[in-house]
Motif scaffolding. Structure first.
Motif, PDB file in Angstrom:
ATOM      1  N   ASP A   1      40.947  35.096  41.483  1.00 42.72           N
ATOM      2  CA  ASP A   1      41.592  33.723  41.913  1.00 42.72           C
ATOM      3  C   ASP A   1      42.375  32.998  40.494  1.00 42.72           C
ATOM      4  O   ASP A   1      42.529  31.759  40.478  1.00 42.72           O
ATOM      5  N   GLY A   2      42.459  33.851  39.372  1.00 43.10           N
ATOM      6  CA  GLY A   2      43.123  33.242  38.080  1.00 43.10           C
ATOM      7  C   GLY A   2      41.961  32.589  37.306  1.00 43.10           C
ATOM      8  O   GLY A   2      42.518  31.791  36.390  1.00 43.10           O
ATOM      9  N   GLY A   3      40.827  32.671  37.633  1.00 47.97           N
ATOM     10  CA  GLY A   3      40.014  31.776  36.678  1.00 47.97           C
ATOM     11  C   GLY A   3      39.642  32.131  35.467  1.00 47.97           C
ATOM     12  O   GLY A   3      38.660  31.781  34.773  1.00 47.97           O
ATOM     13  N   GLY A   4      40.471  33.444  34.908  1.00 52.72           N
ATOM     14  CA  GLY A   4      40.132  33.669  33.667  1.00 52.72           C
ATOM     15  C   GLY A   4      39.643  35.155  33.598  1.00 52.72           C
ATOM     16  O   GLY A   4      39.581  36.067  34.463  1.00 52.72           O
ATOM     17  N   GLU A   5      39.354  35.592  32.241  1.00 49.77           N
ATOM     18  CA  GLU A   5      39.108  36.943  31.910  1.00 49.77           C
ATOM     19  C   GLU A   5      37.937  37.146  31.155  1.00 49.77           C
ATOM     20  O   GLU A   5      37.603  36.252  30.223  1.00 49.77           O
ATOM     21  N   ARG A   6      37.085  38.128  31.241  1.00 49.46           N
ATOM     22  CA  ARG A   6      36.031  38.217  30.205  1.00 49.46           C
ATOM     23  C   ARG A   6      35.939  39.703  29.890  1.00 49.46           C
ATOM     24  O   ARG A   6      36.230  40.672  30.403  1.00 49.46           O
ATOM     25  N   VAL A   7      35.395  39.591  28.510  1.00 50.87           N
ATOM     26  CA  VAL A   7      35.438  41.202  27.850  1.00 50.87           C
ATOM     27  C   VAL A   7      34.175  41.837  28.255  1.00 50.87           C
ATOM     28  O   VAL A   7      32.862  41.187  28.444  1.00 50.87           O
ATOM     29  N   LEU A   8      34.090  43.281  28.603  1.00 49.22           N
ATOM     30  CA  LEU A   8      33.134  43.823  29.198  1.00 49.22           C
ATOM     31  C   LEU A   8      32.565  44.780  27.993  1.00 49.22           C
ATOM     32  O   LEU A   8      31.350  44.951  28.022  1.00 49.22           O
ATOM     33  N   ALA A   9      33.421  45.435  27.439  1.00 47.92           N
ATOM     34  CA  ALA A   9      33.003  46.424  26.450  1.00 47.92           C
ATOM     35  C   ALA A   9      34.174  46.741  25.547  1.00 47.92           C
ATOM     36  O   ALA A   9      35.199  46.416  26.054  1.00 47.92           O
ATOM     37  N   ALA A  10      33.873  47.400  24.401  1.00 54.32           N
ATOM     38  CA  ALA A  10      35.132  47.934  23.393  1.00 54.32           C
ATOM     39  C   ALA A  10      34.340  49.197  22.602  1.00 54.32           C
ATOM     40  O   ALA A  10      34.285  48.918  21.556  1.00 54.32           O
ATOM     41  N   SER A  11      34.364  50.087  23.234  1.00 49.90           N
ATOM     42  CA  SER A  11      33.588  51.250  22.887  1.00 49.90           C
ATOM     43  C   SER A  11      34.254  52.175  21.934  1.00 49.90           C
ATOM     44  O   SER A  11      33.724  52.553  20.744  1.00 49.90           O
ATOM     45  N   HIS A  12      35.451  52.185  21.872  1.00 51.46           N
ATOM     46  CA  HIS A  12      36.587  52.977  21.224  1.00 51.46           C
ATOM     47  C   HIS A  12      37.813  52.125  20.914  1.00 51.46           C
ATOM     48  O   HIS A  12      38.034  51.265  21.624  1.00 51.46           O
ATOM     49  N   HIS A  13      38.557  53.082  20.168  1.00 52.73           N
ATOM     50  CA  HIS A  13      40.004  52.330  19.961  1.00 52.73           C
ATOM     51  C   HIS A  13      40.747  52.441  21.279  1.00 52.73           C
ATOM     52  O   HIS A  13      41.454  51.492  21.502  1.00 52.73           O
ATOM     53  N   PHE A  14      40.723  53.658  21.835  1.00 56.74           N
ATOM     54  CA  PHE A  14      41.365  53.810  23.068  1.00 56.74           C
ATOM     55  C   PHE A  14      40.425  54.101  24.157  1.00 56.74           C
ATOM     56  O   PHE A  14      39.304  54.874  24.056  1.00 56.74           O
ATOM     57  N   LEU A  15      40.636  53.417  25.416  1.00 60.31           N
ATOM     58  CA  LEU A  15      39.552  53.389  26.333  1.00 60.31           C
ATOM     59  C   LEU A  15      40.481  53.697  27.801  1.00 60.31           C
ATOM     60  O   LEU A  15      41.747  53.424  28.180  1.00 60.31           O
ATOM     61  N   THR A  16      39.779  53.955  28.888  1.00 65.96           N
ATOM     62  CA  THR A  16      40.140  53.986  30.418  1.00 65.96           C
ATOM     63  C   THR A  16      39.468  52.961  30.856  1.00 65.96           C
ATOM     64  O   THR A  16      38.120  52.323  30.144  1.00 65.96           O
ATOM     65  N   ALA A  17      39.720  52.450  31.972  1.00 66.94           N
ATOM     66  CA  ALA A  17      39.188  51.172  32.699  1.00 66.94           C
ATOM     67  C   ALA A  17      37.678  51.817  33.399  1.00 66.94           C
ATOM     68  O   ALA A  17      37.691  52.856  33.606  1.00 66.94           O
ATOM     69  N   PRO A  18      36.709  50.807  33.252  1.00 66.09           N
ATOM     70  CA  PRO A  18      35.423  51.134  33.537  1.00 66.09           C
ATOM     71  C   PRO A  18      35.390  51.241  35.329  1.00 66.09           C
ATOM     72  O   PRO A  18      36.015  50.528  35.980  1.00 66.09           O
ATOM     73  N   LYS A  19      34.662  52.098  35.719  1.00 66.79           N
ATOM     74  CA  LYS A  19      34.357  52.414  37.137  1.00 66.79           C
ATOM     75  C   LYS A  19      32.723  52.122  37.609  1.00 66.79           C
ATOM     76  O   LYS A  19      32.032  52.449  37.088  1.00 66.79           O
ATOM     77  N   LEU A  20      32.787  51.247  38.643  1.00 67.88           N
ATOM     78  CA  LEU A  20      31.569  50.516  39.059  1.00 67.88           C
ATOM     79  C   LEU A  20      30.984  51.585  39.924  1.00 67.88           C
ATOM     80  O   LEU A  20      31.458  52.361  40.744  1.00 67.88           O
ATOM     81  N   ALA A  21      29.551  51.840  39.625  1.00 71.24           N
ATOM     82  CA  ALA A  21      28.775  52.836  40.168  1.00 71.24           C
ATOM     83  C   ALA A  21      28.576  52.345  41.833  1.00 71.24           C
ATOM     84  O   ALA A  21      28.723  51.137  42.232  1.00 71.24           O
ATOM     85  N   PRO A  22      28.240  53.288  42.804  1.00 69.51           N
ATOM     86  CA  PRO A  22      28.246  52.720  44.262  1.00 69.51           C
ATOM     87  C   PRO A  22      27.153  51.719  44.295  1.00 69.51           C
ATOM     88  O   PRO A  22      27.072  50.856  45.292  1.00 69.51           O
ATOM     89  N   ASP A  23      25.842  51.469  43.585  1.00 63.31           N
ATOM     90  CA  ASP A  23      24.955  50.430  43.592  1.00 63.31           C
ATOM     91  C   ASP A  23      25.367  49.324  42.731  1.00 63.31           C
ATOM     92  O   ASP A  23      24.605  48.162  42.666  1.00 63.31           O
ATOM     93  N   GLY A  24      26.397  49.291  41.960  1.00 61.53           N
ATOM     94  CA  GLY A  24      26.712  48.434  40.988  1.00 61.53           C
ATOM     95  C   GLY A  24      25.916  48.015  39.685  1.00 61.53           C
ATOM     96  O   GLY A  24      26.123  47.229  39.236  1.00 61.53           O
ATOM     97  N   ARG A  25      25.078  48.976  39.612  1.00 62.09           N
ATOM     98  CA  ARG A  25      24.203  48.815  38.432  1.00 62.09           C
ATOM     99  C   ARG A  25      24.579  49.453  37.073  1.00 62.09           C
ATOM    100  O   ARG A  25      24.159  49.388  36.121  1.00 62.09           O
ATOM    101  N   HIS A  26      25.738  50.347  37.337  1.00 61.69           N
ATOM    102  CA  HIS A  26      26.067  51.098  36.002  1.00 61.69           C
ATOM    103  C   HIS A  26      27.729  51.033  36.149  1.00 61.69           C
ATOM    104  O   HIS A  26      28.225  51.020  37.115  1.00 61.69           O
ATOM    105  N   ALA A  27      28.360  51.139  34.846  1.00 65.55           N
ATOM    106  CA  ALA A  27      29.666  51.473  34.723  1.00 65.55           C
ATOM    107  C   ALA A  27      30.009  52.479  33.804  1.00 65.55           C
ATOM    108  O   ALA A  27      29.061  52.665  33.000  1.00 65.55           O
ATOM    109  N   ALA A  28      31.146  53.439  34.198  1.00 62.76           N
ATOM    110  CA  ALA A  28      31.214  54.644  33.298  1.00 62.76           C
ATOM    111  C   ALA A  28      32.758  54.367  33.114  1.00 62.76           C
ATOM    112  O   ALA A  28      33.635  54.218  33.842  1.00 62.76           O
ATOM    113  N   TRP A  29      33.251  54.919  31.743  1.00 64.65           N
ATOM    114  CA  TRP A  29      34.615  55.086  31.329  1.00 64.65           C
ATOM    115  C   TRP A  29      34.643  56.152  30.380  1.00 64.65           C
ATOM    116  O   TRP A  29      33.558  56.673  29.947  1.00 64.65           O
ATOM    117  N   PHE A  30      35.707  56.388  29.679  1.00 62.14           N
ATOM    118  CA  PHE A  30      35.667  57.250  28.544  1.00 62.14           C
ATOM    119  C   PHE A  30      36.805  56.671  27.562  1.00 62.14           C
ATOM    120  O   PHE A  30      37.388  55.996  27.891  1.00 62.14           O
TER     121      PHE A  30
END
Length: 639
Positions: free
Chosen positions: A157-186
């Motif tokens: 809705d354009g209400g802004g953005e929030r930082v989720l993580a910054a594990s490495h200098h280069f990243l792929t977007a996080p993918k949400l687990a089916p139950d919504g309890r974890h996220a995965a990226w590399f």
């Protein structure tokens, strides 16, 4: 009856305009509520990338002009669109902001940056309800390497953005687990490239949507993860190469990993564009996989990897998704241009975009060959011989040969109908597309033949192929030329300045000054600013190697005429290096030409540019290799 005429002089119905019209094409395909959607590059619209979907009555645009669905993530771009919560979300090239299609039209949902394109987004994915997740890239200083990245959640809705993580200098977007309890990226850090080593990360997702500390489940300095998908709330599917080949693994949240079908075949590829896919689960322990560009089904029950639709030899990793009990994707083959297709698992192929009406008798059939170097290394090649039913060469004449060098250098050339190459072969030139040492698709060991050997192994492999074709009577040894763009442009220029094999060459948007193409001593973009650590060596200890292998430093040894072609907005291989090389040619007596194209970046996207570049290249070969080029304006050569 065919007419007798020298190779190169044959007239052909395959025009540069037709090549330009076929350029670009579909990419970034996905399935939305049972419909196939994709992005489509359009040279005839100044290279604009449209968002398109297939319906019962044909295709239709989701977004009108001037919306340009493209981004600069890592400069090569990442997945530029997604449908999240029923809302179409995309990145727009002009300002790099994220937009959503709402009831009132298209609206921005990220803020306008302080500097034009100073904040960029890519690899868009659905997040928690009301959000899209992405990689955010911010310029934080004056140099192209002054970039920071993080994973962000963007409110629809354009209400802004929030930082989720910054594990490495280069990243792929996080993918949400089916139950919504974890996220995965590399992610990965300098000096590694993503095909060298990446780390698969998993973090808990709290009830408020924040990420907890991440853990590394797989990957490492010498193991590359190139794709990850959630299978269950407790397991992931990932492409890893711990044994030297990208194979499909099941990875548990405890870090255990099981190879589902150990094969010495590449089921993954180099991650040039974040969001690329090489596999998709089909259910029941079966998975659609791309094996060095070809579709197959991996069956966990017996560990088999079975080819599907053999006539499609080149699938795109940016166009691949499950469609019901079939697979949709962007694929082509030896007699088919890349198009959007639906393929049933028994191999039936349905075109979702029409195949152009091409003069089949004028099209070369690609031949897969393997040649051996003097050192005993094998080099795969895709060979295109001259094809034109209306002409025959005089007895005893051998065709001119263009050695075509792919980019990357971690690229791969697949046996595919390529109208750009057919433009030359239908006029009587042969083309050899060389998968030199360093190419992907043949395992890590073959890829790492190029480690600290760029400008040596690639050059030698191309020479070996050219000489073998001459020895086999398939090419005229006095009329050999080499062509390539980007990393292929470097190899072409390096070949012309360190060997005497070729009479001439075409060098497109190249690297010419190695030290000047680093983040340490040069001014290249961040993603590849440490690439040469692996391809040449680390600075300053390998400084002499950088000089010895730079075409710019060796320009005095140029073997023959050269045509340079360069986009003036190229941020990956900026025009300054080509400018410097060409400035040094003036008055030396070597024929040369330099085409500089305003509005073009890395690679040519506008129809007018593609036509001008291709016709100029043909005229150039005609002048320097000694044949007439009817129907093409003569390119002015300087000396």
């Amino acid at each position: 009856m065919s007419r007798i005429s020298p190779y190169g002089t044959w007239s052909s119905p395959i025009t540069a305009a037709e090549v330009a019209a076929a350029g670009g094409g579909p990419q970034w395909l996905d399935v939305v509520s049972g419909e196939v959607w994709w992005a489509e590059a359009r040279p005839g619209e100044q290279g604009r990338v449209a968002l398109v979907k297939a319906g019962p009555g044909g295709t239709e645009d989701v977004l009108p002009a001037p919306w340009n669905v493209r981004n600069r993530l890592h400069e090569y771009g990442g997945r530029p669109w997604v449908v999240a919560g029923g809302v179409v979300v995309f990145t727009h090239w002009a300002d790099q902001r994220v937009y959503a299609v709402g009831e009132t039209g298209v609206v921005p949902i990220t803020p306008e940056p302080a500097e034009p394109q100073g904040v960029r987004y890519g690899d868009l994915l659905p997040g928690r309800p009301g959000e899209v997740w992405a990689v955010r890239e911010r310029s934080v200083g004056p140099r192209p390497t002054d970039v920071s990245r993080d994973l962000v959640a963007i409110a629809l809705d354009g209400g802004g953005e929030r930082v989720l993580a910054a594990s490495h200098h280069f990243l792929t977007a996080p993918k949400l687990a089916p139950d919504g309890r974890h996220a995965a990226w590399f992610g990965w850090d300098h000096p590694a490239m993503p095909w060298d080593g990446t780390e698969l990360c998993v973090a808990p997702v709290a009830a408020d949507g924040t990420f907890g500390p991440h853990r590394v489940l797989a990957g490492g300095a010498d193991v590359s993860v190139c794709q990850v998908e959630w299978e269950t709330p407790a397991s992931l599917l990932a492409l890893l190469d711990p044994d030297g080949w990208w194979n499909l693994h099941r990875v548990g949240l405890d870090g255990t990993a099981v190879n589902l079908a150990p094969v010495e075949r590449e089921l993954g590829g180099p991650l040039w564009k974040a969001g690329s896919r090489w596999f998709a689960p089909l259910g029941g322990g079966r998975h659609a996989v791309l094996v060095s560009g070809r579709l197959a089904v991996l069956d966990e029950a017996d560990g088999s990897v079975t080819p599907v639709a053999d006539e499609l030899t080149a699938w795109s990793s940016t166009g691949f998704a499950v469609l019901g009990d079939a697979v949709a994707g962007v694929a082509g083959g030896p007699v088919r241009e890349p198009a959007v297709v639906r393929v049933s698992l028994d191999g039936g192929v349905t075109d979702l975009t029409p195949q152009p009406d091409l003069p089949s008798a004028f099209l070369p059939v690609p031949q897969e060959r393997v040649f051996t170097t003097a050192d005993g290394e094998t080099v795969p090649v895709v060979l295109y011989l001259p094809a034109n039913p209306e002409f025959t060469a005089p007895d005893g004449e051998r065709p001119p040969l263009l050695v075509h060098v792919h980019g990357g250098p971690t690229g791969q050339y697949l046996p595919l109908l390529d109208l750009e190459l057919a433009y030359f072969t239908s006029r009587g030139l042969a083309v050899a597309a060389v998968n030199y040492g360093g190419s992907t698709g043949f395992g890590r060991a073959y890829r790492e033949r190029l480690r600290e050997q760029w400008g040596v192994v690639d050059v030698a492999d191309c020479v070996a192929v050219a000489e073998a074709l001459v020895a086999a009577g398939l090419a005229d040894g006095d009329r050999l030329a080499i062509r390539g763009g980007s990393a292929g442009g470097f190899t072409a220029a390096a070949s012309l300045t360190t060997t005497k094999t070729y009479r001439a060459g075409t060098v497109m948007y190249p690297v010419l000054d190695l030290a000047g193409w680093t983040g340490t001593e040069g001014d290249t973009h961040d993603f590849e600013s440490r690439y040469l650590d692996g391809l040449i060596g680390t600075l300053p200890s390998a400084r002499q190697r950088y000089v010895e292998r730079s075409p710019l430093a060796n320009s005095a040894a140029l073997a023959g005429p050269v045509l340079f072609q360069q986009g003036l907005e190229d941020r990956i291989c900026p025009p300054e290096q080509a400018d410097r090389f060409v400035a040094g040619l003036e008055g030396r007596g070597i024929p040369y030409a330099y085409q500089r194209f305003p509005g073009e970046q890395h690679g040519f996207r506008q129809a007018s540019t593609i036509v001008a570049a291709l016709e100029a290249e043909l005229s150039f070969y005609g002048q320097v290799l000694g044949f007439e080029t009817p129907g093409v304006a003569k390119l002015e050569l300087s000396r």
